[in-house]
Structure formats: structure tokens, C-alpha cells
Design an enzyme around this catalytic site. Sequence first.
Site, mmCIF file in Angstrom:
data_model
loop_
_atom_site.group_PDB
_atom_site.id
_atom_site.type_symbol
_atom_site.label_atom_id
_atom_site.label_comp_id
_atom_site.label_asym_id
_atom_site.label_seq_id
_atom_site.Cartn_x
_atom_site.Cartn_y
_atom_site.Cartn_z
ATOM 1 N N CYS A 168 -0.299 -36.296 57.179
ATOM 2 C CA CYS A 168 -1.548 -35.693 56.695
ATOM 3 C C CYS A 168 -1.332 -34.988 55.359
ATOM 4 C CB CYS A 168 -2.081 -34.701 57.720
ATOM 5 S SG CYS A 168 -2.759 -35.429 59.227
ATOM 6 N N CYS A 180 -5.710 -42.816 63.955
ATOM 7 C CA CYS A 180 -5.698 -41.451 64.500
ATOM 8 C C CYS A 180 -7.053 -41.045 65.083
ATOM 9 C CB CYS A 180 -5.293 -40.453 63.420
ATOM 10 S SG CYS A 180 -3.655 -40.758 62.729
ATOM 11 N N CYS A 226 -5.908 -31.329 60.355
ATOM 12 C CA CYS A 226 -4.948 -32.010 59.480
ATOM 13 C C CYS A 226 -4.249 -31.042 58.544
ATOM 14 C CB CYS A 226 -5.654 -33.089 58.664
ATOM 15 S SG CYS A 226 -6.884 -32.457 57.501
#
Length: 256
Positions: A134, A221, A246
Site C-alpha cells: 500500500c 484486495c 491502507c
Amino acid sequence: MTKPDIKKDKLTKTTFSSSEATKIAEDLESSSAADILIWANNTFGQRLVLSTSFQATGMVILDMLSKISSDTRVITLDTGRLPKATYDLIDQVQDQYGIKIEVQYPDRDELKKIVTKHGINMFYKSYSLRLLCCEKRKLEPLNNALTNDVDAWITGLTRHQGATRTNTPKITIDHKHNNIVKINPIADWDNEMIWQYIKDNNVPYNALYDQGYKSIGCDPCTRPIENNEDDRSGRWWWETGMPKECGIHFTATAKK
């Protein structure tokens, strides 16, 4: 809503202290999202940007903002792992609203380095590797976008999206991004309000919502969820006891 007569030639830097931002947030708490966007546009002019991943919340703000200011910059992050439906929506938005979206990309060399070391789907291996992914695909490109010519950015954060977001103010100082102002105009909206606005204003939205998705991020995800599940439970579903974040809006540290 009629488009107000707003000047867009403001190029001088505008800053607020934390206490000033808190007072503004208190003053604007009962204001409508449109009024907050008008305030933001008047205050920051060309040094204001909307950052969106084109989820339902972002589409509401983008549509509302288009009726207030047609030339506010719109940025998005292309992680390289987005669903096809998201790319399709980006094209549709540019055509329908007549805007040019500024797409931010990860650093190619940085991606090559972590993928070579940890694998293309490293995020399934551990929480720290997921945060590292991320960081490289989202956080660093956003940091590059929110540079010295940006004094404020608009997000689609809402308080109903999860425990880490329940106290989201409508106006705050973003200490993670050079102390610029962070504006969350629909912080007090719930899902019913969001989707009613989309319906009433014929706002385009990501086709994945019709397939049971409630929060849409990168393709590997994100998954659809059941109606009784929390909106963000489809994000990083293999993790337990970890924030469904994230790192953009919630501070987290990835182990290198």
C-alpha cells in the site's frame, strides 16, 4: 443547484493552524456538503484538489463539485492492480463531466524492487507486507501529488465507514501531508444519503456495487460482502484484528 459565481484565480498559499481548523470545523459542522465545497473553493482556489478512488462517496463529491467549479483539479491513484470496472468508470467520468483526471502512478523501480523480493501478491503473506505494498502503490504516489502547490485536498471519508473513521471532522489539518487542510464534506452522510444522491442526480458509479461490493480498492484486495457485514469487511478480508486501512487516512507503519 445553480453554479455560484466563484473566482478561481487564487494562487497565493493559504494555511491554517490546528486551532483555526478546529474552529472552522465547528462552524461548518451543520453546513451542507455543497456549502463546504463552496467555502473550500473560495478559500483555496487553484490550490485545492479532489482526490478520489471513484467509490460512491467520491462520485457524490465529484458530481457536486462539478456544479460549483468546473476546473478544480481531480487526482486519482492507479496502483496497477485496480479492477477493470474502476478503469471503465474513470473513462466514463472524463467523458461525461468533460474533465481531465490527473492519474498518479507508483514508482516503477520501487515496485520492481519489492515485487522481486516478496512476490507479486506479497500482501497475502503478512500485514507488514500488505502495508508495504500500500505504501508503494498508494501512499508515495499521493505524497507526490500533494506537493507545494496544494493547500487543501477533498476526500470522501465518512464517519459510518468504520471504527477508525467515526470521529472524522469535516475540516482538519493533515499533518501527514505538509500540514495542508483536509476537507471531508460528506463526513456526516450515511449510505442511504449517498445512494439517494446518486439516484436523484443520475451519477455514474462503479459497476461492482451491483455485484455486492461495498468498498472498492485494488482487485486482489477487495471482494463482495453480505448485506449484514460491515462496509469495509470486504477489504483485506484475510486479515484479522487489523484496521481496514491502507495508511492514507490512518497512520500505520510497514516493516521494511
